[in-house]
Design an enzyme around this catalytic site. Structure first.
Site, PDB file in Angstrom:
ATOM      1  CG  HIS A  20      -1.878  -1.187   1.298  1.00 39.27           C
ATOM      2  ND1 HIS A  20      -3.300  -0.761   0.845  1.00 39.27           N
ATOM      3  CD2 HIS A  20      -1.893  -2.255   1.326  1.00 39.27           C
ATOM      4  CE1 HIS A  20      -4.122  -1.855   0.916  1.00 39.27           C
ATOM      5  NE2 HIS A  20      -3.146  -2.914   1.198  1.00 39.27           N
ATOM      6  CG  ASP A 117      -4.782   2.359   1.398  1.00 36.09           C
ATOM      7  OD1 ASP A 117      -5.830   1.685   1.030  1.00 36.09           O
ATOM      8  OD2 ASP A 117      -3.860   1.908   1.480  1.00 36.09           O
ATOM      9  CB  ALA A 340      15.161  -8.599  -4.981  1.00 32.23           C
ATOM     10  CD  GLN A 342       8.964  -7.803  -7.370  1.00 31.78           C
ATOM     11  OE1 GLN A 342       9.272  -8.751  -6.445  1.00 31.78           O
ATOM     12  NE2 GLN A 342       7.552  -7.461  -7.710  1.00 31.78           N
ATOM     13  CG  HIS A 357       3.067 -12.346  -3.381  1.00 33.66           C
ATOM     14  ND1 HIS A 357       3.908 -11.703  -4.214  1.00 33.66           N
ATOM     15  CD2 HIS A 357       2.411 -11.248  -2.623  1.00 33.66           C
ATOM     16  CE1 HIS A 357       3.934 -10.403  -4.055  1.00 33.66           C
ATOM     17  NE2 HIS A 357       3.080 -10.175  -3.120  1.00 33.66           N
ATOM     18  CD1 TRP A 360      -2.648  -3.388  -8.420  1.00 29.14           C
ATOM     19  CD2 TRP A 360      -3.165  -5.213  -9.411  1.00 29.14           C
ATOM     20  NE1 TRP A 360      -3.297  -3.229  -9.735  1.00 29.14           N
ATOM     21  CE2 TRP A 360      -3.624  -4.257 -10.455  1.00 29.14           C
ATOM     22  CE3 TRP A 360      -3.272  -6.681 -10.105  1.00 29.14           C
ATOM     23  CZ2 TRP A 360      -3.982  -4.362 -11.740  1.00 29.14           C
ATOM     24  CZ3 TRP A 360      -3.819  -6.696 -11.263  1.00 29.14           C
ATOM     25  CH2 TRP A 360      -4.189  -5.741 -12.085  1.00 29.14           C
ATOM     26  CG  ASN A 361       2.199  -2.542  -5.930  1.00 30.35           C
ATOM     27  OD1 ASN A 361       1.431  -2.050  -6.677  1.00 30.35           O
ATOM     28  ND2 ASN A 361       2.443  -2.400  -4.451  1.00 30.35           N
ATOM     29  CG  ASP A 381      -4.829  -7.751  -3.506  1.00 33.56           C
ATOM     30  OD1 ASP A 381      -4.514  -8.167  -2.569  1.00 33.56           O
ATOM     31  OD2 ASP A 381      -4.470  -7.042  -4.618  1.00 33.56           O
ATOM     32  CD  GLN A 382      -1.131 -12.084  -1.685  1.00 28.66           C
ATOM     33  OE1 GLN A 382      -1.029 -13.382  -1.386  1.00 28.66           O
ATOM     34  NE2 GLN A 382      -0.411 -11.103  -0.952  1.00 28.66           N
TER      35      GLN A 382
END
Length: 470
Positions: A20, A117, A340, A342, A357, A360-361, A381-382
């Site tokens: 978030h 948020d 990392a 990413q 996993h 969303w990001n 949400d995963q």
């Protein structure tokens, strides 16, 4: 004062979790490119961590303000329990947040609006009480919004809670706009047997809050989520899709600052440099997922048996009971890091697959890089993200809840060298092209961002002189 001379001040307050914070901070940097004054609200605990990893953050007219999270500084838990954190912020921290919103600073204009948020009701409720306009950021996927919004309908229709012996692959009919797509296992509330569970109540409240703002902001694109967006706009007519945030920010500013709360180990880039193109499986289960030692060993053996190199992000708290240092020794075939960089890893030519996993990001970053995924979702949400990328967009394989070594081996081989993998790679490269065009000048995300800027500028400055309630 003419509008071009007006000063606009936006306050942004994310849920205090890595995913978030990352989304909100990128949005904050985007808004700062319009010349807005930006105040970003952190908890004191997270801001201390942020300073350790982001010492170079220097953006004009951009400041951080902190509030306590209500937990003792010596609380060893990281991350803090989600529901407890929500309740603590709500009951102990409203006054601190109110002070951030009403504080007078001669060098800063009054608050024009707040970006709250959706997962943090406090961020919305306090500015509402003060009469400050609020916009809502939903940092999760459009599909997740629809599944969460549909929970009351599923309860009313008798589809939730699920029976004890329920077939988790059975399709649900009560999910707005996604009938015939969403399975029981794809719901964030799948593990809860009572509608009075704190998490179920939170999910319902969070999604009911979506329409309370002047606008809804989403980290997605019109092309990716046209199916879901049509129904979301029936709930929230003024919805701005600006995604992917990190791509739009790069196009507008050509620079962004890390939002990581953990130190990134860049040694993995040098290791990747020694590997052939598309020969490495990148493995990361995000900032929250936990697994048993048995699951870790099954995943590792499956990766080894696949014959491919792998780079794995293993947080110190990820494996229950911890791991011995000797178990994380690097070799020619494997490399472990605690965290990392990413985006850079996924863009590296050596990476051919992302075992994820389905946060969303991470999903957006993988799409932009054109790297097909294998999904092992953990919670929230995963679950629906994994369903969308595998069944709707067909750019990934969904592992469901399985992680046996032979299954992991088969999945990796399928994506890296199988016929299915070729199809996934073709589909995700096509989606990557669409996403990139959305964020270019004239694209939908770029255009929507300019419209959002105009919307914020049109908001009248609230009268926030009264602080008697603090």
């Amino acid at each position: 004062m003419a509008e071009k001379e007006a000063k606009h001040h936006v306050v942004l307050f994310p849920l205090p979790g890595q995913g978030h914070i990352g989304s909100m901070l990128k949005l904050a940097q985007l808004l700062s490119t319009a010349g807005f004054y930006i105040t970003f609200v952190h908890t004191e605990r997270n801001y201390r961590r942020f300073l350790l990893t982001s010492t170079s953050f220097n953006v004009p007219k951009f400041r951080f303000r902190t509030i306590p999270d209500g937990f003792p500084d010596n609380d060893p838990r990281s991350p803090l329990p989600f529901i407890e954190l929500q309740e603590s912020l709500d009951t102990k921290c409203k006054g601190y947040y109110r002070e951030v919103l009403v504080a007078v600073d001669e060098e800063w204009p009054p608050v024009t609006c707040v970006v709250a948020d959706t997962a943090l009701p406090l961020a919305l409720e306090v500015p509402e009480e003060l009469g400050i306009p609020v916009m809502i950021l939903a940092p999760h996927s459009a599909g997740s919004i629809l599944t969460g919004y549909s929970i009351p309908q599923l309860i009313q229709g008798g589809e939730f809670p699920f029976p004890e012996d329920a077939d988790m692959d059975e399709l649900l009919q009560g999910v707005l706009g996604l009938e015939g797509i969403v399975r029981r296992r794809d719901m964030s509330v799948r593990g809860f047997k009572s509608i009075d569970s704190p998490f179920v109540r939170f999910e319902v409240k969070m999604n009911q809050n979506l329409s309370r703002g002047r606008a809804l902001i989403l980290n997605t694109t019109e092309s990716m989520d046209s199916l879901a967006l049509r129904h979301i706009r029936s709930i929230c007519p003024t919805t701005y899709t600006l995604g992917p945030f990190h791509v739009l920010l790069r196009n507008i500013k050509d620079q962004s600052h890390s939002a990581s709360l953990s130190e990134e180990d860049r040694s993995c880039i040098a290791w990747l440099d020694t590997k052939p193109n598309k020969s490495v499986v990148y493995v990361s289960f995000g900032s929250l997922a936990a697994m048993s030692r048995e699951a870790f060993l099954e995943f590792q053996q499956g990766l080894l048996d696949s014959g491919y190199h792998f780079l794995w992000v293993i947080r110190p708290d990820m494996v229950e009971g911890g791991l011995e240092e000797c178990e994380l020794t690097a070799s020619e075939r494997r490399y472990f890091v605690k965290w990392a960089p990413q985006e850079e890893v996924l863009a590296h030519p050596a990476v051919g697959c992302f075992l994820t996993h389905s946060g969303w990001n991470s999903t957006l970053e993988s799409i932009y890089a054109g790297v097909p995924m294998i999904c092992w979702p953990f919670f929230a949400d995963q679950l629906i993200n994994s369903r969308f990328v595998s069944e709707v967009w067909k750019i990934a394989l969904d592992m469901k809840d399985l992680c046996g070594r032979s299954y992991v081996e088969r999945m990796v081989k399928e994506v890296m060298s199988g016929e299915k993998g070729k199809e996934l790679r073709k589909s995700i490269c096509e989606m990557a092209d669409m996403v990139k065009k959305s964020a270019e000048e004239g694209g939908s995300s770029y255009t929507n961002f300019k419209e959002l800027i105009g919307h914020i500028k049109s908001l009248s400055l609230p009268a926030c002189s009264s602080t008697s309630g603090f």
